[in-house]
Scaffold this active site. Structure first.
Site, PDB file in Angstrom:
ATOM      1  N   LYS A  66       0.808  -1.235   0.000  1.00 17.91           N
ATOM      2  CA  LYS A  66       0.000   0.000   0.000  1.00 17.91           C
ATOM      3  C   LYS A  66       0.837   1.279   0.000  1.00 17.91           C
ATOM      4  O   LYS A  66       0.393   2.296  -0.538  1.00 17.91           O
ATOM      5  CB  LYS A  66      -0.953   0.008   1.201  1.00 17.91           C
ATOM      6  CG  LYS A  66      -2.093  -0.983   1.052  1.00 17.91           C
ATOM      7  CD  LYS A  66      -3.093  -0.857   2.189  1.00 17.91           C
ATOM      8  CE  LYS A  66      -4.196  -1.879   2.026  1.00 17.91           C
ATOM      9  NZ  LYS A  66      -5.281  -1.687   2.997  1.00 17.91           N
ATOM     10  N   ASP A 102      -9.894   3.097   2.096  1.00 16.82           N
ATOM     11  CA  ASP A 102      -9.974   2.361   3.376  1.00 16.82           C
ATOM     12  C   ASP A 102     -10.650   3.196   4.475  1.00 16.82           C
ATOM     13  O   ASP A 102     -11.559   2.729   5.159  1.00 16.82           O
ATOM     14  CB  ASP A 102      -8.579   1.966   3.870  1.00 16.82           C
ATOM     15  CG  ASP A 102      -8.014   0.781   3.100  1.00 16.82           C
ATOM     16  OD1 ASP A 102      -8.802  -0.050   2.614  1.00 16.82           O
ATOM     17  OD2 ASP A 102      -6.772   0.684   3.008  1.00 16.82           O
ATOM     18  N   GLY A 128      -4.851   1.050  18.329  1.00 14.80           N
ATOM     19  CA  GLY A 128      -3.889   0.746  17.269  1.00 14.80           C
ATOM     20  C   GLY A 128      -3.343   2.016  16.641  1.00 14.80           C
ATOM     21  O   GLY A 128      -3.961   3.090  16.738  1.00 14.80           O
ATOM     22  N   ALA A 129      -2.178   1.889  16.010  1.00 10.42           N
ATOM     23  CA  ALA A 129      -1.555   3.063  15.374  1.00 10.42           C
ATOM     24  C   ALA A 129      -0.812   2.652  14.102  1.00 10.42           C
ATOM     25  O   ALA A 129       0.136   3.309  13.686  1.00 10.42           O
ATOM     26  CB  ALA A 129      -0.609   3.737  16.362  1.00 10.42           C
TER      27      ALA A 129
HETATM   28  P1  ATR Z   1      -2.115  -2.553   9.672  1.00 11.82           P
HETATM   29  O1  ATR Z   1      -1.711  -2.006   8.342  1.00 11.82           O
HETATM   30  O2  ATR Z   1      -3.006  -3.756   9.601  1.00 11.82           O
HETATM   31  O3  ATR Z   1      -2.659  -1.512  10.576  1.00 11.82           O
HETATM   32  P2  ATR Z   1       0.459  -2.463  10.989  1.00 11.82           P
HETATM   33  O4  ATR Z   1       0.736  -1.161  10.326  1.00 11.82           O
HETATM   34  O5  ATR Z   1       1.526  -3.481  11.056  1.00 11.82           O
HETATM   35  O6  ATR Z   1      -0.770  -3.172  10.305  1.00 11.82           O
HETATM   36  O7  ATR Z   1      -0.083  -2.152  12.480  1.00 11.82           O
HETATM   37  C1  ATR Z   1      -0.393  -3.156  13.372  1.00 11.82           C
HETATM   38  C2  ATR Z   1      -1.050  -2.570  14.628  1.00 11.82           C
HETATM   39  O8  ATR Z   1      -1.380  -3.657  15.480  1.00 11.82           O
HETATM   40  C3  ATR Z   1      -0.148  -1.681  15.454  1.00 11.82           C
HETATM   41  O9  ATR Z   1      -0.952  -0.772  16.179  1.00 11.82           O
HETATM   42  C4  ATR Z   1       0.534  -2.690  16.378  1.00 11.82           C
HETATM   43  O10 ATR Z   1       1.051  -2.138  17.569  1.00 11.82           O
HETATM   44  P3  ATR Z   1       2.575  -1.525  17.584  1.00 11.82           P
HETATM   45  O11 ATR Z   1       2.483  -0.193  16.905  1.00 11.82           O
HETATM   46  O12 ATR Z   1       2.908  -1.427  19.019  1.00 11.82           O
HETATM   47  O13 ATR Z   1       3.427  -2.525  16.837  1.00 11.82           O
HETATM   48  C5  ATR Z   1      -0.650  -3.562  16.703  1.00 11.82           C
HETATM   49  N1  ATR Z   1      -0.295  -4.922  17.148  1.00 11.82           N
HETATM   50  C6  ATR Z   1       0.028  -5.980  16.369  1.00 11.82           C
HETATM   51  N2  ATR Z   1       0.250  -7.079  17.125  1.00 11.82           N
HETATM   52  C7  ATR Z   1       0.028  -6.703  18.415  1.00 11.82           C
HETATM   53  C8  ATR Z   1       0.073  -7.379  19.671  1.00 11.82           C
HETATM   54  N3  ATR Z   1       0.372  -8.678  19.764  1.00 11.82           N
HETATM   55  N4  ATR Z   1      -0.220  -6.669  20.789  1.00 11.82           N
HETATM   56  C9  ATR Z   1      -0.535  -5.363  20.727  1.00 11.82           C
HETATM   57  N5  ATR Z   1      -0.593  -4.660  19.569  1.00 11.82           N
HETATM   58  C10 ATR Z   1      -0.328  -5.321  18.424  1.00 11.82           C
END
Ligand code: ATR
Length: 278
Positions: A66, A102, A128-129
């Protein structure tokens, strides 16, 4: 001549996009087909050139391309510029234009559940971020949501998301531990992380008790499983829930409209996806 559309990503085998788009083409009597193409990162540039050379009319872009597709496109629409990511490409006479549906797709799916409440009056918690959170945060801020707290495992990433957004909102940034120390109550809670996704279906990011009131809407963008632990808990508490099918279908419907100027039947798309996943 049959028009060709598609989606590129890796992995792509389980994509439900061909299902909804091909049904919409059939339903609207359009001579077009939509295919899933697996494209590895190192082959992205070649694949995009190939799409152009073959005259593919439009395609979706999913994980992990993306952001990395941006340099290979001719132009970015405002939505893609705003979200710094592309999920939809339109081929306009050989020029590839990137869009992002999205965030707006999520907004439309949420709107179905918040009735006529002014978004300015809603207190939102975004969990989430990552990329999905950025699309949702930015779009909601643009659409007038004035108060959005963000909670993320890595609070620093949430700070960056807020700072880099073109629209300002009130609201704080928390780690999960910091949020635990507050007694904040929300009108809308939006879960965008992978917590609760298959195979970790027993996991949930936060406890809802103490964070919600009777009218709180709880949304989860995961659709595999359809009902995450978070949504199950929300249902038990008698709250309105929004599963990930809404966002998936609306982002697809918006892409379809960008490509064809025709409006697909969203309820038909939803029904198909629920049948497939249910
Ligand atoms: P996407 O494009 O699907 O949003 P991404 O950019 O990889 O994927 O973001 C994943 C999100 O899930 C992030 O907010 C991540 O938290 P971090 O910023 O701390 O990495 C969160 N995430 C993924 N696995 C996690 C876990 N086991 N526990 C807590 N947060 C998780």
């Amino acid at each position: 001549m049959e028009q060709v559309y598609g989606v590129i990503g890796d992995p792509i085998g389980h994509s439900l996009s061909p299902l909804i788009h091909n049904d919409a083409f059939d339903y609207l009597n359009m001579n077009a087909r939509y295919h899933a193409f697996q494209v590895k990162g190192e082959e992205l540039e070649q694949a995009v050139k190939g799409m152009k050379a073959l005259g593919i009319k439009g395609f979706n872009v999913t994980v992990p391309h993306k952001v990395s597709i941006i340099p290979f496109l001719d132009e970015l629409d405002e939505s893609a510029q705003l979200l710094h990511a592309v999920n939809t490409v339109k081929n306009e006479d050989g020029r590839l234009i990137g869009f992002n549906t999205d965030g707006y797709g999520f907004y439309l799916s949420l709107k179905e559940h918040i009735d006529n409440t002014n978004p300015r009056d809603l207190k939102v918690l975004l969990i989430g971020a990552g990329g999905a959170a950025r699309a949702i945060y930015t779009t909601l801020a643009k659409e007038g949501f004035a108060f959005i707290d963000i909670v993320n495992r890595t609070a620093e990433r949430a700070h960056l998301l807020k700072e880099n957004c073109s629209y300002e909102t009130k609201g704080n940034v928390y780690s999960f531990q910091q949020l635990d120390q507050t007694s904040n109550e929300y009108d809308v809670i939006i879960q965008t992380t992978s917590i609760g996704m298959k195979p970790n279906i027993e996991e949930k990011p936060i406890e809802l008790t103490g964070r919600v009131h009777g009218g709180t809407v709880v949304a989860d963008i995961i659709y595999n499983p359809l009902k995450t632990m978070l949504l199950k808990e929300a249902e038990k508490l008698g709250l309105k829930t929004v599963d990930g099918v809404g966002m998936f279908v609306y982002q697809g419907a918006c892409a379809f409209q960008i490509w064809t100027n025709a409006e697909p039947d969203v309820s038909r798309m939803k029904k198909l996806v629920y049948e497939k996943l249910g």
